[in-house]
Design an enzyme around this catalytic site. Structure first.
Site, PDB file in Angstrom:
ATOM      1  N   HIS A  56      25.249  40.223   3.926  1.00  0.00           N
ATOM      2  CA  HIS A  56      24.328  41.231   3.403  1.00  0.00           C
ATOM      3  C   HIS A  56      22.897  40.792   3.711  1.00  0.00           C
ATOM      4  O   HIS A  56      22.626  39.600   3.916  1.00  0.00           O
ATOM      5  CB  HIS A  56      24.512  41.381   1.897  1.00  0.00           C
ATOM      6  CG  HIS A  56      25.792  42.040   1.511  1.00  0.00           C
ATOM      7  ND1 HIS A  56      25.984  42.589   0.257  1.00  0.00           N
ATOM      8  CD2 HIS A  56      26.945  42.245   2.195  1.00  0.00           C
ATOM      9  CE1 HIS A  56      27.204  43.102   0.189  1.00  0.00           C
ATOM     10  NE2 HIS A  56      27.808  42.900   1.351  1.00  0.00           N
ATOM     11  N   GLU A  58      20.257  40.348   1.940  1.00  0.00           N
ATOM     12  CA  GLU A  58      19.693  39.330   1.059  1.00  0.00           C
ATOM     13  C   GLU A  58      20.261  37.948   1.372  1.00  0.00           C
ATOM     14  O   GLU A  58      19.523  36.956   1.369  1.00  0.00           O
ATOM     15  CB  GLU A  58      19.966  39.683  -0.414  1.00  0.00           C
ATOM     16  CG  GLU A  58      19.350  40.990  -0.852  1.00  0.00           C
ATOM     17  CD  GLU A  58      20.240  42.221  -0.638  1.00  0.00           C
ATOM     18  OE1 GLU A  58      19.994  43.233  -1.304  1.00  0.00           O
ATOM     19  OE2 GLU A  58      21.176  42.160   0.192  1.00  0.00           O
ATOM     20  N   CYS A  86      23.445  43.846  -4.638  1.00  0.00           N
ATOM     21  CA  CYS A  86      24.803  43.932  -5.177  1.00  0.00           C
ATOM     22  C   CYS A  86      25.091  42.684  -6.015  1.00  0.00           C
ATOM     23  O   CYS A  86      24.313  41.724  -6.003  1.00  0.00           O
ATOM     24  CB  CYS A  86      25.807  44.065  -4.035  1.00  0.00           C
ATOM     25  SG  CYS A  86      26.103  42.518  -3.142  1.00  0.00           S
ATOM     26  N   CYS A  89      24.942  39.407  -4.022  1.00  0.00           N
ATOM     27  CA  CYS A  89      23.579  39.037  -3.651  1.00  0.00           C
ATOM     28  C   CYS A  89      22.772  38.602  -4.860  1.00  0.00           C
ATOM     29  O   CYS A  89      21.997  37.641  -4.774  1.00  0.00           O
ATOM     30  CB  CYS A  89      22.912  40.195  -2.919  1.00  0.00           C
ATOM     31  SG  CYS A  89      23.668  40.519  -1.301  1.00  0.00           S
TER      32      CYS A  89
END
Length: 159
Positions: A56, A58, A86, A89
């Site tokens: 992801h 991040e 999320c 993250c």
């Protein structure tokens, strides 16, 4: 637009997201990590490009920031993300000790385009549904010995 007190950091995150999305590397997500008013890393979602479900934006930005600073502790850093991070993250952000996040869209906004992590948030609140994920504690003695050895280690560095 964004409440970016230090400049155009959210704009950089958006551009990073567009780059990854338009190159079919992943979804419409970008992140920037800032320390002392300077961008030290940026990342976009790379799940499709790497076949890595943890890639992801991040997480990518955290990995780059940690490499740049040569430290896992990102205290004093701020993260700008195109959407509310999320659960995975958020956990990584907390482990990295990033003290503040700015985000541009909500979890509801991204759920409306198919990125719904509501089930994961619910699992944290209510526990794991066995039909989704079976958890089995094996109570492994060797695993307990690892913990014991770590607790006695004199040169350990906590993280």
């Amino acid at each position: 637009m964004s409440e970016d007190p230090m400049g155009n950091f959210m704009d950089v995150a958006v551009k990073e997201a567009l780059k990854g999305m338009r190159n079919n590397e992943g979804g419409p997500f970008g992140a920037v990590i800032v320390k002392d008013g300077n961008i030290i890393s940026k990342g976009h979602n790379e799940v499709l490009g790497t076949n890595d479900p943890s890639a992801h934006a991040e997480i990518v930005a955290i990995r780059k920031a940690s490499a740049f600073l040569e430290d896992f502790d990102l205290s004093g850093c701020e993260l700008y993300a195109t959407t509310m991070p999320c659960p995975m993250c958020l956990s990584a952000i907390m482990w990295a000790r990033i003290g503040k996040i700015y985000y541009g869209t909500s979890t509801e906004d991204v759920a409306s385009i198919g990125f719904d992590d509501g089930d994961i948030y619910a699992m944290f609140r209510e526990g794991v549904d066995p039909s989704v994920l079976k958890e089995v504690n094996l109570e492994c003695e060797d695993c307990h010995e690892l913990l014991s050895e770590w607790s006695k280690k004199t040169d350990k560095r906590m993280y």
